[in-house]
Design a protein around this motif. Structure first.
Motif, PDB file in Angstrom:
ATOM      1  N   GLU A  23       0.829  -1.208   0.000  1.00 46.41           N
ATOM      2  CA  GLU A  23       0.000   0.000   0.000  1.00 46.41           C
ATOM      3  C   GLU A  23       0.862   1.256   0.000  1.00 46.41           C
ATOM      4  OE1 GLU A  23      -3.922  -1.652   2.447  1.00 46.41           O
ATOM      5  OE2 GLU A  23      -2.214  -0.781   3.527  1.00 46.41           O
ATOM      6  N   LEU A  24       1.971   1.223   0.728  1.00 40.79           N
ATOM      7  CA  LEU A  24       2.878   2.369   0.755  1.00 40.79           C
ATOM      8  C   LEU A  24       3.476   2.611  -0.617  1.00 40.79           C
ATOM      9  CD1 LEU A  24       4.244   4.510   2.530  1.00 40.79           C
ATOM     10  CD2 LEU A  24       6.051   2.839   3.003  1.00 40.79           C
ATOM     11  N   SER A  25       3.892   1.543  -1.274  1.00 41.91           N
ATOM     12  CA  SER A  25       4.460   1.670  -2.619  1.00 41.91           C
ATOM     13  C   SER A  25       3.416   2.204  -3.600  1.00 41.91           C
ATOM     14  CB  SER A  25       4.983   0.313  -3.088  1.00 41.91           C
ATOM     15  OG  SER A  25       5.465   0.372  -4.406  1.00 41.91           O
ATOM     16  N   GLU A  26       2.179   1.723  -3.477  1.00 40.17           N
ATOM     17  CA  GLU A  26       1.108   2.203  -4.357  1.00 40.17           C
ATOM     18  C   GLU A  26       0.834   3.680  -4.125  1.00 40.17           C
ATOM     19  OE1 GLU A  26      -2.080  -0.382  -3.383  1.00 40.17           O
ATOM     20  OE2 GLU A  26      -1.425  -2.013  -4.707  1.00 40.17           O
ATOM     21  N   ARG A  27       0.917   4.101  -2.856  1.00 45.05           N
ATOM     22  CA  ARG A  27       0.684   5.506  -2.546  1.00 45.05           C
ATOM     23  C   ARG A  27       1.758   6.390  -3.167  1.00 45.05           C
ATOM     24  NH1 ARG A  27      -2.571   9.482  -2.455  1.00 45.05           N
ATOM     25  NH2 ARG A  27      -2.032  11.151  -0.981  1.00 45.05           N
TER      26      ARG A  27
ATOM     27  N   VAL B 100       1.246   9.410  -5.961  1.00 46.08           N
ATOM     28  CA  VAL B 100       1.767  10.780  -5.838  1.00 46.08           C
ATOM     29  C   VAL B 100       2.583  11.149  -7.066  1.00 46.08           C
ATOM     30  CG1 VAL B 100       3.316  12.266  -4.520  1.00 46.08           C
ATOM     31  CG2 VAL B 100       1.722  10.760  -3.323  1.00 46.08           C
ATOM     32  N   LYS B 101       3.411  10.221  -7.531  1.00 49.07           N
ATOM     33  CA  LYS B 101       4.211  10.479  -8.728  1.00 49.07           C
ATOM     34  C   LYS B 101       3.317  10.713  -9.941  1.00 49.07           C
ATOM     35  CE  LYS B 101       8.379   7.919  -7.418  1.00 49.07           C
ATOM     36  NZ  LYS B 101       9.248   6.764  -7.747  1.00 49.07           N
ATOM     37  N   ALA B 102       2.281   9.886 -10.057  1.00 48.38           N
ATOM     38  CA  ALA B 102       1.367  10.044 -11.194  1.00 48.38           C
ATOM     39  C   ALA B 102       0.651  11.384 -11.133  1.00 48.38           C
ATOM     40  CB  ALA B 102       0.352   8.896 -11.209  1.00 48.38           C
ATOM     41  N   ALA B 103       0.285  11.807  -9.920  1.00 52.06           N
ATOM     42  CA  ALA B 103      -0.385  13.104  -9.777  1.00 52.06           C
ATOM     43  C   ALA B 103       0.548  14.241 -10.152  1.00 52.06           C
ATOM     44  CB  ALA B 103      -0.874  13.273  -8.340  1.00 52.06           C
TER      45      ALA B 103
END
Length: 347
Positions: A239-243, A247-250
Motif C-alpha cells: 500500500e505504501l508503494s502504491e501511494r 503521488v508520482k502520477a499526480a
C-alpha cells in the motif's frame, strides 16, 4: 390385512406339514416292506432324480394359488389391491426423477439456499471464491449464469464479505464436523474484529479457505497469528508503494505549460528545455521548431547549446541563472536570443 396374510401363511404351513406327515408314513411303509434298507431308498431317489429350481417355484406358485382360492372373495379383493399398490409404489420410485420425499419446501427467509454447484464443489474439496455465496452471486448461480463473469474475489466489499462469510459457516455446518465448524466461526470473528485492515482480512481469508480446501489443513493458533502479522506487513508495504506511485502520477499530471523561473530557484530548471522553453525534456532532447512563445527557436543542440545563426556556443549556466564569471561563451537568452535576460526569465 395382516390377518389375511397370516391366514394364507398358516394354510400354506398346514399343507406343508400334512405333506411331510404323509411322506413320513409312506417312507415308513416302504421301509417295512423292503426291510428298512436305507441304501435301497437312496438308490431309488437317485433314479428318480432331484427337482430343479424351476420345478420348486412352480410347485410353490401352485400352493399359493390354492391357498388364495381358499380365501373369501372380499379377502381376495383386498389382497389384489394391496399387491397393485405395492407394485405402483415400487414402479414410481424407480422411474420418476423427482418424488415428494426429494423436494424441500422453503420460505422466503431460506429462498437463497446453496446452489447445487456450490455444494458439489465443497463436497469434492474444491476451492471456490466467496463471491459464490453473496446474495447476488447465489441468485446468479440459481439463474444459471456463468461464474466466470463474476467480479474478482479480492474486490468484494465489506457488506458482501460479512454476508458471504456467514453463509460459508452455514455451508460448513452441512459438510464438516463440529470442530471444523467452530474453527471457522473463530476465524470469522477474528476477521470481523480487524475490519479496519479490510484489505488484509480479505487476502487472509482467501488464503485460509484455499489452504483448507486444497490441502485440508488449518493453522494452529500460533501459526495463525504469525501468518496474519506477516501478511499485514506485506500488504502495508504494498500500500505504501502504491501511494508513492499515486503521488508520482499526480505530479506528472500537473500543468506542463511554461512558467518562468526566478534566479532564486535555479534548481527547478532541471526539466526545463533551454531551447523551446517547455518542460518535460532537456535541451539535448529537443526537437521543437518553435518555442513556447510561438517564435522560431534560435538555438540548437550540437554537443552543447549553440546559436543557429552563428554557431557560437551559448552559456548554459547563464541561462540557468548561475553564471558569474567571464569566458568566451555567449550570454544571450537561449529561447529568444535577447541579451537582456536569461532563459529562466524569458516570457
Amino acid at each position: 390385512m395382516s390377518t389375511m396374510f397370516n391366514s394364507v401363511s398358516s394354510q400354506s404351513s398346514a399343507t406343508v406339514n400334512r405333506a411331510d406327515v404323509n411322506s413320513s408314513r409312506g417312507a415308513a411303509g416302504r421301509n417295512a416292506v423292503g426291510g428298512g434298507n436305507d441304501s435301497d431308498a437312496a438308490s431309488k431317489r437317485s433314479l428318480v432324480g432331484t427337482k430343479t429350481p424351476s420345478q420348486n417355484r412352480i410347485e410353490t406358485l401352485i400352493e399359493l394359488l390354492q391357498n388364495y382360492n381358499k380365501l373369501s372373495p372380499s379377502d381376495q379383493a383386498s389382497l389384489a389391491e394391496a399387491i397393485k399398490a405395492d407394485e405402483a409404489s415400487t414402479r414410481s420410485k424407480s422411474t420418476l426423477t423427482f418424488c415428494d420425499e426429494d423436494i424441500k419446501y422453503v420460505t422466503l427467509d431460506t429462498f437463497y439456499d446453496f446452489p447445487r454447484v456450490v455444494l458439489d464443489l465443497a463436497k469434492s474439496k474444491t476451492y471456490f471464491p466467496l463471491t459464490f455465496l453473496t446474495y447476488p452471486g447465489i441468485k446468479k448461480l440459481h439463474a444459471g449464469e456463468d461464474p466466470s463473469t463474476f467480479a474478482l474475489e479480492n474486490t468484494i466489499d465489506q457488506i458482501d464479505f460479512y454476508q458471504a462469510s456467514s453463509k460459508f459457516i452455514d455451508l460448513m455446518s452441512i459438510i464438516a464436523c463440529p470442530s471444523i465448524v467452530e474453527w471457522f466461526k473463530t476465524h470469522h470473528e477474528f476477521c470481523q474484529s480487524h475490519m479496519s485492515r479490510f484489505r488484509v482480512v480479505v487476502a487472509f481469508d482467501i488464503e485460509t479457505r484455499r489452504r483448507f480446501f486444497n490441502s485440508q489443513t488449518l493453522l494452529s493458533e500460533e501459526a495463525y497469528q504469525k501468518r496474519w502479522r506477516a501478511l499485514d506487513a506485506d500488504i502495508f508495504h504494498k500500500e505504501l508503494s502504491e501511494r508513492i506511485d499515486e503521488v508520482k502520477a499526480a505530479m506528472d499530471k500537473t500543468d506542463h505549460r511554461f512558467h518562468p523561473y526566478s534566479k532564486s530557484q535555479p534548481g527547478n530548471t532541471h526539466s526545463f528545455c533551454l531551447i523551446c522553453g517547455r518542460t518535460g525534456h532537456k535541451a539535448s532532447e529537443c526537437t521543437d521548431a518553435y518555442t513556447v512563445k510561438e517564435g522560431a527557436v534560435v538555438c540548437e543542440w550540437n554537443g552543447t547549446l549553440v546559436l543557429k545563426s552563428t554557431s557560437k556556443v551559448v552559456c548554459i549556466l547563464f541561462n540557468k541563472g548561475k553564471c558569474g564569471g567571464e569566458h568566451d561563451r555567449v550570454h544571450v537568452c537561449s529561447i529568444c536570443g535577447s541579451q537582456g535576460h536569461d532563459a529562466t526569465s524569458c516570457c
